[in-house]
Design a protein around this motif. Sequence first.
Motif, short mmCIF file in Angstrom:
data_model
loop_
_atom_site.label_atom_id
_atom_site.label_comp_id
_atom_site.label_asym_id
_atom_site.label_seq_id
_atom_site.Cartn_x
_atom_site.Cartn_y
_atom_site.Cartn_z
N VAL A 336 45.18 -49.13 -40.39
CA VAL A 336 44.20 -49.93 -39.65
C VAL A 336 44.94 -50.73 -38.58
N SER A 337 44.37 -50.86 -37.41
CA SER A 337 44.96 -51.74 -36.40
C SER A 337 44.61 -53.18 -36.74
N THR A 338 45.51 -53.86 -37.41
CA THR A 338 45.27 -55.25 -37.79
C THR A 338 45.37 -56.20 -36.60
N MET A 339 46.09 -55.80 -35.56
CA MET A 339 46.31 -56.67 -34.41
C MET A 339 45.03 -56.97 -33.64
N VAL A 340 43.99 -56.19 -33.86
CA VAL A 340 42.73 -56.47 -33.15
C VAL A 340 42.00 -57.66 -33.75
N TYR A 341 42.48 -58.14 -34.91
CA TYR A 341 41.86 -59.29 -35.57
C TYR A 341 42.74 -60.52 -35.38
N ASP A 342 42.17 -61.59 -34.85
CA ASP A 342 42.94 -62.81 -34.56
C ASP A 342 43.54 -63.42 -35.82
N SER A 343 42.92 -63.17 -36.97
CA SER A 343 43.39 -63.79 -38.22
C SER A 343 44.60 -63.07 -38.82
N SER A 344 44.95 -61.91 -38.29
CA SER A 344 46.03 -61.12 -38.88
C SER A 344 47.40 -61.56 -38.38
N THR A 345 48.40 -61.32 -39.17
CA THR A 345 49.77 -61.68 -38.80
C THR A 345 50.31 -60.74 -37.73
N GLU A 346 51.25 -61.24 -36.94
CA GLU A 346 51.94 -60.42 -35.95
C GLU A 346 53.24 -59.85 -36.50
N ASP A 347 53.56 -60.21 -37.75
CA ASP A 347 54.79 -59.71 -38.38
C ASP A 347 54.51 -58.41 -39.12
N MET A 348 55.32 -57.40 -38.83
CA MET A 348 55.20 -56.13 -39.53
C MET A 348 55.61 -56.31 -40.98
N ALA A 349 55.07 -55.46 -41.87
CA ALA A 349 55.41 -55.55 -43.29
C ALA A 349 56.81 -55.02 -43.57
N MET A 350 57.34 -54.20 -42.66
CA MET A 350 58.72 -53.72 -42.75
C MET A 350 59.37 -53.92 -41.38
N SER A 351 60.58 -54.42 -41.38
CA SER A 351 61.25 -54.69 -40.11
C SER A 351 61.67 -53.39 -39.43
N ILE A 352 61.75 -53.46 -38.10
CA ILE A 352 62.26 -52.35 -37.29
C ILE A 352 63.46 -52.88 -36.51
N GLY A 353 64.64 -52.35 -36.82
CA GLY A 353 65.83 -52.82 -36.14
C GLY A 353 66.11 -54.29 -36.37
N GLY A 354 65.72 -54.80 -37.54
CA GLY A 354 65.94 -56.20 -37.87
C GLY A 354 64.89 -57.14 -37.32
N ILE A 355 63.84 -56.61 -36.70
CA ILE A 355 62.79 -57.43 -36.09
C ILE A 355 61.47 -57.22 -36.84
N TYR A 356 60.77 -58.32 -37.07
CA TYR A 356 59.48 -58.26 -37.74
C TYR A 356 58.31 -58.43 -36.76
N ASN A 357 58.40 -59.37 -35.84
CA ASN A 357 57.27 -59.63 -34.94
C ASN A 357 57.03 -58.42 -34.04
N ILE A 358 55.82 -57.91 -34.10
CA ILE A 358 55.50 -56.69 -33.36
C ILE A 358 55.68 -56.87 -31.85
N ASN A 359 55.53 -58.10 -31.35
CA ASN A 359 55.67 -58.35 -29.91
C ASN A 359 57.12 -58.25 -29.44
N ASP A 360 58.06 -58.32 -30.38
CA ASP A 360 59.48 -58.28 -30.02
C ASP A 360 60.11 -56.92 -30.28
N ILE A 361 59.35 -56.02 -30.90
CA ILE A 361 59.88 -54.68 -31.19
C ILE A 361 59.75 -53.80 -29.95
#
Length: 427
Positions: A336-361
Amino acid sequence: MIDLIVEIEISGLNCVVGKIIGNDYNDARFSYTVDYLQMEGSRPISLSLPLQTEAFSVHATRKFFEGLLPEGFIRKCVAKEVHADTNDYLNILAVLGNECLGAIRIVDNEAAIPVTSYKLLQDAEIKALAQEGATESVQLITKSHLSLTGASGKVGLYYEPESKKWFFPEGNAPSTHIVKQSHIRLKKIVANEQLCMLTAKNLGIEIPESFIVNVGSDNKEDILFATRRYDRKFDEDSAVLNGLRVPYRLHQEDFAQALGIAASDKYEKSGAAYLKRSMNILRSFSSDPITDQLKLWDICIFDYLAGNTDNHIKNLSLLYSKNLKSIRLAPAYDIVSTMVYDSSTEDMAMSIGGIYNINDIDRKAFEREALNVGLGKNMALKHFDKMVAGFCDAIDKASFTLMSQGFEYVDVIKQEILQKGGIRSYL
């Protein structure tokens, strides 16, 4: 006193594999039976529970078997319904363990044996499931003694495609579909999930068949999301019950169970390296490790592009063959695209390259992660670039399909995904 029998279906036959014994859930431990250990071709029920004569620890027992239960609010509702403490996972499982995800069954020696059958559901009952939220799903869950993981309201039903009729499985009857309700807080989530699933399919990701069930109301929220169970399979020799073919149960376990991680820890904490550990599982146990590692990699790329920050390890599973002898990565689900909901977190459940925040990946983060998990950089980035290049066409095609079915509002969801998902950085 806890005294539960653990069964697993192997090639269509129910086989006792062990017992869970203890004074209560605080000290109960699982152990394999001597007969099962000595049985030719016996296999562990989990990678975290290898074949051994000794009983497993309280913690190892809880991590696997509690992973079979619903989570969050639904679990609280079920516990109340069956008059159990919310923390007493074994008391709840004794009630719900007749039909779990995969091929495991939990049998309570003291419980009455229910009659196995399929009961036709009337249209009004399907409509009530869509309209009455958790209350109706919890009642169906407890009536069917069926345990499905996750935090949303969902039940297992049998669907007969020719008649388009739904049936309620009773006793030992397996379900064929998982039917999920629309979430009260997250609007249009059913259409959101179907849009994401179809988009993933258009990009070559293996998914189970799914469809939206409209109960005939003018209210667009009175809909259900039905997913065909990939852990249920019809064969030529399938039995017939109440005029319906009975599927075999295929065993599965999610990556939290396989890694021995509690459901409460399904979201990665800093340094836990869930993706790397999941890749290592595939590398060690998959019957086709290279293919399955790339499939998992593609799912992770898609989660990022679609803005799915709920990509935790209970939404990734291993699927066993009918005889338990081979293991493969299961099809993708619960996207599900959780980012379309303002109440959802911007942190991924698994890090990518040591980064969690989807805006920084970004692509560089995926390059680092490919090296971290042991994938060839060039191959991994080729998959990334291909997914990025095809995403817009894939979501356009998925949106058109759903709009042609009468769900015009999916175009709005599509635009929000393009604006808020990871794909926005490449448009």
